[in-house]
Design a protein around this motif. Sequence first.
Motif, PDB file in Angstrom:
ATOM      1  N   ALA A  49       0.844  -1.187   0.000  1.00  0.00           N
ATOM      2  CA  ALA A  49       0.000   0.000   0.000  1.00  0.00           C
ATOM      3  C   ALA A  49       0.878   1.235   0.000  1.00  0.00           C
ATOM      4  O   ALA A  49       1.998   1.201   0.515  1.00  0.00           O
ATOM      5  N   ALA A  50       0.362   2.315  -0.579  1.00  0.00           N
ATOM      6  CA  ALA A  50       1.099   3.567  -0.617  1.00  0.00           C
ATOM      7  C   ALA A  50       0.136   4.721  -0.396  1.00  0.00           C
ATOM      8  O   ALA A  50      -1.071   4.598  -0.655  1.00  0.00           O
ATOM      9  N   ILE A  51       0.677   5.840   0.092  1.00  0.00           N
ATOM     10  CA  ILE A  51      -0.148   7.015   0.360  1.00  0.00           C
ATOM     11  C   ILE A  51       0.656   8.262   0.039  1.00  0.00           C
ATOM     12  O   ILE A  51       1.833   8.365   0.399  1.00  0.00           O
ATOM     13  N   THR A  52       0.032   9.192  -0.664  1.00  0.00           N
ATOM     14  CA  THR A  52       0.699  10.442  -0.993  1.00  0.00           C
ATOM     15  C   THR A  52       0.625  11.390   0.203  1.00  0.00           C
ATOM     16  O   THR A  52      -0.101  11.149   1.176  1.00  0.00           O
ATOM     17  N   ARG A  53       1.341  12.495   0.100  1.00  0.00           N
ATOM     18  CA  ARG A  53       1.318  13.471   1.177  1.00  0.00           C
ATOM     19  C   ARG A  53      -0.100  14.031   1.365  1.00  0.00           C
ATOM     20  O   ARG A  53      -0.519  14.333   2.477  1.00  0.00           O
ATOM     21  N   GLY A  54      -0.843  14.101   0.266  1.00  0.00           N
ATOM     22  CA  GLY A  54      -2.206  14.614   0.336  1.00  0.00           C
ATOM     23  C   GLY A  54      -3.239  13.600   0.776  1.00  0.00           C
ATOM     24  O   GLY A  54      -4.408  13.941   0.982  1.00  0.00           O
ATOM     25  N   GLY A  55      -2.819  12.323   0.896  1.00  0.00           N
ATOM     26  CA  GLY A  55      -3.736  11.314   1.427  1.00  0.00           C
ATOM     27  C   GLY A  55      -4.316  10.358   0.400  1.00  0.00           C
ATOM     28  O   GLY A  55      -5.114   9.486   0.767  1.00  0.00           O
ATOM     29  N   SER A  56      -3.937  10.477  -0.861  1.00  0.00           N
ATOM     30  CA  SER A  56      -4.418   9.517  -1.855  1.00  0.00           C
ATOM     31  C   SER A  56      -3.736   8.176  -1.624  1.00  0.00           C
ATOM     32  O   SER A  56      -2.531   8.130  -1.358  1.00  0.00           O
ATOM     33  N   THR A  57      -4.506   7.097  -1.733  1.00  0.00           N
ATOM     34  CA  THR A  57      -3.982   5.780  -1.412  1.00  0.00           C
ATOM     35  C   THR A  57      -4.044   4.827  -2.600  1.00  0.00           C
ATOM     36  O   THR A  57      -4.829   5.007  -3.531  1.00  0.00           O
ATOM     37  N   ASN A  58      -3.207   3.803  -2.506  1.00  0.00           N
ATOM     38  CA  ASN A  58      -3.140   2.762  -3.535  1.00  0.00           C
ATOM     39  C   ASN A  58      -2.855   1.448  -2.825  1.00  0.00           C
ATOM     40  O   ASN A  58      -1.976   1.399  -1.948  1.00  0.00           O
ATOM     41  N   TYR A  59      -3.587   0.387  -3.183  1.00  0.00           N
ATOM     42  CA  TYR A  59      -3.432  -0.905  -2.521  1.00  0.00           C
ATOM     43  C   TYR A  59      -3.195  -2.022  -3.532  1.00  0.00           C
ATOM     44  O   TYR A  59      -3.740  -1.998  -4.637  1.00  0.00           O
ATOM     45  N   ALA A  60      -2.441  -3.015  -3.122  1.00  0.00           N
ATOM     46  CA  ALA A  60      -2.343  -4.239  -3.894  1.00  0.00           C
ATOM     47  C   ALA A  60      -3.695  -4.942  -3.841  1.00  0.00           C
ATOM     48  O   ALA A  60      -4.403  -4.888  -2.835  1.00  0.00           O
ATOM     49  N   ASP A  61      -4.040  -5.618  -4.933  1.00  0.00           N
ATOM     50  CA  ASP A  61      -5.338  -6.296  -4.988  1.00  0.00           C
ATOM     51  C   ASP A  61      -5.503  -7.293  -3.842  1.00  0.00           C
ATOM     52  O   ASP A  61      -6.601  -7.469  -3.313  1.00  0.00           O
ATOM     53  N   ALA A  62      -4.412  -7.940  -3.452  1.00  0.00           N
ATOM     54  CA  ALA A  62      -4.481  -8.994  -2.434  1.00  0.00           C
ATOM     55  C   ALA A  62      -4.889  -8.473  -1.055  1.00  0.00           C
ATOM     56  O   ALA A  62      -5.315  -9.255  -0.202  1.00  0.00           O
ATOM     57  N   VAL A  63      -4.752  -7.175  -0.824  1.00  0.00           N
ATOM     58  CA  VAL A  63      -5.028  -6.643   0.515  1.00  0.00           C
ATOM     59  C   VAL A  63      -6.195  -5.661   0.525  1.00  0.00           C
ATOM     60  O   VAL A  63      -6.586  -5.187   1.604  1.00  0.00           O
ATOM     61  N   LYS A  64      -6.750  -5.358  -0.626  1.00  0.00           N
ATOM     62  CA  LYS A  64      -7.868  -4.404  -0.678  1.00  0.00           C
ATOM     63  C   LYS A  64      -9.022  -4.880   0.195  1.00  0.00           C
ATOM     64  O   LYS A  64      -9.392  -6.046   0.169  1.00  0.00           O
ATOM     65  N   GLY A  65      -9.567  -3.959   0.980  1.00  0.00           N
ATOM     66  CA  GLY A  65     -10.673  -4.292   1.864  1.00  0.00           C
ATOM     67  C   GLY A  65     -10.248  -4.853   3.201  1.00  0.00           C
ATOM     68  O   GLY A  65     -11.077  -4.986   4.111  1.00  0.00           O
ATOM     69  N   ARG A  66      -8.968  -5.208   3.350  1.00  0.00           N
ATOM     70  CA  ARG A  66      -8.486  -5.763   4.621  1.00  0.00           C
ATOM     71  C   ARG A  66      -7.455  -4.842   5.284  1.00  0.00           C
ATOM     72  O   ARG A  66      -7.392  -4.774   6.508  1.00  0.00           O
ATOM     73  N   PHE A  67      -6.634  -4.185   4.490  1.00  0.00           N
ATOM     74  CA  PHE A  67      -5.577  -3.317   5.022  1.00  0.00           C
ATOM     75  C   PHE A  67      -5.931  -1.855   4.778  1.00  0.00           C
ATOM     76  O   PHE A  67      -6.549  -1.520   3.771  1.00  0.00           O
ATOM     77  N   THR A  68      -5.506  -0.998   5.697  1.00  0.00           N
ATOM     78  CA  THR A  68      -5.708   0.445   5.550  1.00  0.00           C
ATOM     79  C   THR A  68      -4.415   1.168   5.873  1.00  0.00           C
ATOM     80  O   THR A  68      -3.840   0.975   6.953  1.00  0.00           O
ATOM     81  N   ILE A  69      -3.969   1.996   4.930  1.00  0.00           N
ATOM     82  CA  ILE A  69      -2.778   2.796   5.150  1.00  0.00           C
ATOM     83  C   ILE A  69      -3.193   4.213   5.519  1.00  0.00           C
ATOM     84  O   ILE A  69      -4.182   4.739   4.995  1.00  0.00           O
ATOM     85  N   SER A  70      -2.449   4.821   6.434  1.00  0.00           N
ATOM     86  CA  SER A  70      -2.710   6.203   6.831  1.00  0.00           C
ATOM     87  C   SER A  70      -1.386   6.845   7.228  1.00  0.00           C
ATOM     88  O   SER A  70      -0.386   6.143   7.390  1.00  0.00           O
ATOM     89  N   ARG A  71      -1.395   8.164   7.369  1.00  0.00           N
ATOM     90  CA  ARG A  71      -0.163   8.831   7.764  1.00  0.00           C
ATOM     91  C   ARG A  71      -0.485  10.072   8.583  1.00  0.00           C
ATOM     92  O   ARG A  71      -1.560  10.653   8.462  1.00  0.00           O
ATOM     93  N   ASP A  72       0.487  10.442   9.403  1.00  0.00           N
ATOM     94  CA  ASP A  72       0.403  11.665  10.199  1.00  0.00           C
ATOM     95  C   ASP A  72       1.581  12.527   9.758  1.00  0.00           C
ATOM     96  O   ASP A  72       2.729  12.253  10.140  1.00  0.00           O
ATOM     97  N   ASN A  73       1.326  13.529   8.936  1.00  0.00           N
ATOM     98  CA  ASN A  73       2.412  14.343   8.387  1.00  0.00           C
ATOM     99  C   ASN A  73       3.148  15.121   9.475  1.00  0.00           C
ATOM    100  O   ASN A  73       4.362  15.347   9.367  1.00  0.00           O
ATOM    101  N   ALA A  74       2.458  15.509  10.512  1.00  0.00           N
ATOM    102  CA  ALA A  74       3.105  16.255  11.591  1.00  0.00           C
ATOM    103  C   ALA A  74       4.115  15.397  12.336  1.00  0.00           C
ATOM    104  O   ALA A  74       5.099  15.906  12.882  1.00  0.00           O
ATOM    105  N   LYS A  75       3.876  14.090  12.355  1.00  0.00           N
ATOM    106  CA  LYS A  75       4.769  13.160  13.059  1.00  0.00           C
ATOM    107  C   LYS A  75       5.676  12.399  12.101  1.00  0.00           C
ATOM    108  O   LYS A  75       6.446  11.547  12.544  1.00  0.00           O
ATOM    109  N   ASN A  76       5.576  12.676  10.802  1.00  0.00           N
ATOM    110  CA  ASN A  76       6.367  11.946   9.792  1.00  0.00           C
ATOM    111  C   ASN A  76       6.217  10.431   9.972  1.00  0.00           C
ATOM    112  O   ASN A  76       7.207   9.687   9.921  1.00  0.00           O
ATOM    113  N   THR A  77       5.001  10.007  10.175  1.00  0.00           N
ATOM    114  CA  THR A  77       4.732   8.605  10.486  1.00  0.00           C
ATOM    115  C   THR A  77       3.663   8.050   9.547  1.00  0.00           C
ATOM    116  O   THR A  77       2.686   8.738   9.240  1.00  0.00           O
TER     117      THR A  77
END
Length: 119
Positions: A49-77
């Motif tokens: 899975a990947a996420i842009t700085r603006g929050g757009s996400t992309n997932y591998a087909d094998a994990v769609k619906g099961r995994f969620t990617i997120s980020r906290d830009n203030a914490k660089n996490t």
Amino acid sequence: QVQLVESGGGLVQNGGSLRLSCAASGTMYSINAMGWYRQAPGKQRELVAAITRGGSTNYADAVKGRFTISRDNAKNTVYLQMNSLKPEDTAVYYCNAQIPFASASYDYWGQGTQVTVSS
């Protein structure tokens, strides 16, 4: 120098959940895309899975619906919430960050964290 430190891997039963975290530290102005990759024994490293700085996400087909990617830009996490885990999700999971410097973008990687799903 930039460092990525992952945490949250471990052993979980089939159908269980885990949450991975990856914190970036060091000298950097910003972080572009962040993502999670995994590599199982005998297989190539693959994007999970990947996420842009603006929050757009992309997932591998094998994990769609099961995994969620997120980020906290203030914490660089960046985080990866993994639900309904399956034995085939067993792999070493690596965090990736694309960090701009001058007119280029550079890839940085974490050391990897093992995720094992028992059947």
